[in-house]
Design a protein around this motif. Structure first.
Motif, PDB file in Angstrom:
ATOM      1  N   ASN A   9     -14.058  -9.739  10.082  1.00  0.00           N
ATOM      2  CA  ASN A   9     -15.354  -9.059   9.936  1.00  0.00           C
ATOM      3  C   ASN A   9     -16.480 -10.027   9.599  1.00  0.00           C
ATOM      4  O   ASN A   9     -17.356  -9.729   8.786  1.00  0.00           O
ATOM      5  N   GLY A  10     -16.458 -11.223  10.163  1.00  0.00           N
ATOM      6  CA  GLY A  10     -17.544 -12.174   9.973  1.00  0.00           C
ATOM      7  C   GLY A  10     -17.562 -12.886   8.638  1.00  0.00           C
ATOM      8  O   GLY A  10     -18.524 -13.564   8.297  1.00  0.00           O
ATOM      9  N   THR A  11     -16.530 -12.756   7.840  1.00  0.00           N
ATOM     10  CA  THR A  11     -16.480 -13.447   6.558  1.00  0.00           C
ATOM     11  C   THR A  11     -15.998 -14.879   6.758  1.00  0.00           C
ATOM     12  O   THR A  11     -15.422 -15.235   7.787  1.00  0.00           O
ATOM     13  N   VAL A  12     -16.240 -15.693   5.770  1.00  0.00           N
ATOM     14  CA  VAL A  12     -15.803 -17.094   5.801  1.00  0.00           C
ATOM     15  C   VAL A  12     -14.792 -17.304   4.677  1.00  0.00           C
ATOM     16  O   VAL A  12     -15.070 -16.975   3.523  1.00  0.00           O
ATOM     17  N   LEU A  13     -13.634 -17.847   5.045  1.00  0.00           N
ATOM     18  CA  LEU A  13     -12.587 -18.141   4.071  1.00  0.00           C
ATOM     19  C   LEU A  13     -12.477 -19.642   3.885  1.00  0.00           C
ATOM     20  O   LEU A  13     -12.775 -20.418   4.793  1.00  0.00           O
ATOM     21  N   MET A  14     -12.057 -20.056   2.715  1.00  0.00           N
ATOM     22  CA  MET A  14     -11.827 -21.482   2.456  1.00  0.00           C
ATOM     23  C   MET A  14     -10.328 -21.750   2.539  1.00  0.00           C
ATOM     24  O   MET A  14      -9.541 -21.132   1.822  1.00  0.00           O
ATOM     25  N   GLU A  15      -9.943 -22.642   3.436  1.00  0.00           N
ATOM     26  CA  GLU A  15      -8.542 -23.027   3.594  1.00  0.00           C
ATOM     27  C   GLU A  15      -8.341 -24.372   2.920  1.00  0.00           C
ATOM     28  O   GLU A  15      -9.065 -25.323   3.182  1.00  0.00           O
ATOM     29  N   THR A  16      -7.354 -24.456   2.038  1.00  0.00           N
ATOM     30  CA  THR A  16      -7.110 -25.686   1.280  1.00  0.00           C
ATOM     31  C   THR A  16      -5.808 -26.321   1.736  1.00  0.00           C
ATOM     32  O   THR A  16      -4.785 -25.652   1.857  1.00  0.00           O
ATOM     33  N   HIS A  17      -5.875 -27.630   2.009  1.00  0.00           N
ATOM     34  CA  HIS A  17      -4.695 -28.405   2.396  1.00  0.00           C
ATOM     35  C   HIS A  17      -4.376 -29.394   1.283  1.00  0.00           C
ATOM     36  O   HIS A  17      -5.267 -30.058   0.761  1.00  0.00           O
ATOM     37  N   LYS A  18      -3.124 -29.471   0.962  1.00  0.00           N
ATOM     38  CA  LYS A  18      -2.677 -30.397  -0.081  1.00  0.00           C
ATOM     39  C   LYS A  18      -1.978 -31.582   0.589  1.00  0.00           C
ATOM     40  O   LYS A  18      -1.053 -31.404   1.377  1.00  0.00           O
ATOM     41  N   THR A  19      -2.434 -32.791   0.280  1.00  0.00           N
ATOM     42  CA  THR A  19      -1.840 -34.005   0.819  1.00  0.00           C
ATOM     43  C   THR A  19      -1.191 -34.777  -0.318  1.00  0.00           C
ATOM     44  O   THR A  19      -1.842 -35.071  -1.322  1.00  0.00           O
ATOM     45  N   VAL A  20       0.097 -35.074  -0.164  1.00  0.00           N
ATOM     46  CA  VAL A  20       0.835 -35.795  -1.195  1.00  0.00           C
ATOM     47  C   VAL A  20       1.297 -37.126  -0.612  1.00  0.00           C
ATOM     48  O   VAL A  20       1.848 -37.182   0.474  1.00  0.00           O
ATOM     49  N   GLY A  21       1.090 -38.184  -1.343  1.00  0.00           N
ATOM     50  CA  GLY A  21       1.526 -39.495  -0.877  1.00  0.00           C
ATOM     51  C   GLY A  21       1.459 -40.519  -1.988  1.00  0.00           C
ATOM     52  O   GLY A  21       1.011 -40.245  -3.092  1.00  0.00           O
ATOM     53  N   GLN A  22       1.976 -41.714  -1.688  1.00  0.00           N
ATOM     54  CA  GLN A  22       1.877 -42.805  -2.648  1.00  0.00           C
ATOM     55  C   GLN A  22       1.451 -44.060  -1.909  1.00  0.00           C
ATOM     56  O   GLN A  22       1.622 -44.184  -0.706  1.00  0.00           O
ATOM     57  N   ARG A  23       0.881 -44.981  -2.642  1.00  0.00           N
ATOM     58  CA  ARG A  23       0.402 -46.206  -2.029  1.00  0.00           C
ATOM     59  C   ARG A  23       1.554 -47.160  -1.765  1.00  0.00           C
ATOM     60  O   ARG A  23       2.569 -47.142  -2.464  1.00  0.00           O
TER      61      ARG A  23
END
Length: 192
Positions: free
Chosen positions: A114-128
């Motif tokens: 219905n024309g709304t805007v949702l925020m999608e969150t991505h989680k990135t896990v890593g090490q150097r």
């Protein structure tokens, strides 16, 4: 019949060729009978499973088992090495889960109903690459690979006592260290 072999040697006529005075390797499994090529190297390589404690070469040229006591000691050492190997695999997994890794969250707007805007969150896990946890994992991985190949080479001696020690140690190590794991997937397994 004239034989070109020295008379002091016991010969098994069914396993020898009398061509140019050479002998084919004996397949009787006895370490006491060496062919001409084996006398130059001092040991014969066993190609079938056998149960013996005499002249069993273990990983290194100077490490030769020649008595029941030495075989018992070698079996205990091999057993403990296999237990250590299983513990090392589980220890690496435990350290990997407990090591501090960088966590980054990225949020993106996506169209909703219905024309709304949702925020999608991505989680990135890593090490150097040059972090202490990764360097420790690298060192432990090298140790795991070396121990794995040692166990494989011990098993390839075909000595029944040593093969049983490898299998019993791996089973005991798995029993002691892997009982909390519900799913067993090991993509880092090497050779056995």
């Amino acid at each position: 019949i004239f034989l070109s072999h020295p008379p002091h040697r016991s010969m098994n006529m069914s396993h020898e060729h009398h061509n140019h005075g050479t002998m084919a390797p004996s397949t009787t499994g006895s370490h006491g009978d060496h062919n001409h090529g084996d006398m130059e190297h001092g040991m014969s390589m066993q190609m079938t499973f056998y149960m013996d404690y005499k002249n069993v070469e273990l990983l290194f040229a100077g490490l030769v088992i020649n008595s029941p006591g030495e075989m018992v000691g070698a079996c205990i050492a091999v057993f403990l090495l296999a237990v250590f190997y299983e513990g090392l695999k589980i220890g690496r997994e435990f350290l990997l889960r407990r090591s501090q890794v960088s966590v980054r969250y990225n949020s993106m707007p996506v169209p909703g109903p219905n024309g709304t805007v949702l925020m999608e969150t991505h989680k990135t896990v890593g090490q150097r690459m040059f972090s202490m946890p990764h360097l420790l994992q690298t060192v432990l991985h090298v140790i795991q690979v070396v121990v794995s190949y040692f166990l494989m080479l011990i098993f390839m001696t075909y000595n029944g006592f040593l093969c049983i020690a490898v299998a019993a140690g791996a089973g005991t190590g798995y029993f002691l260290f892997s009982w909390k794991k519900a799913v067993v997937v090991d993509i880092t397994e090497h050779c056995h």
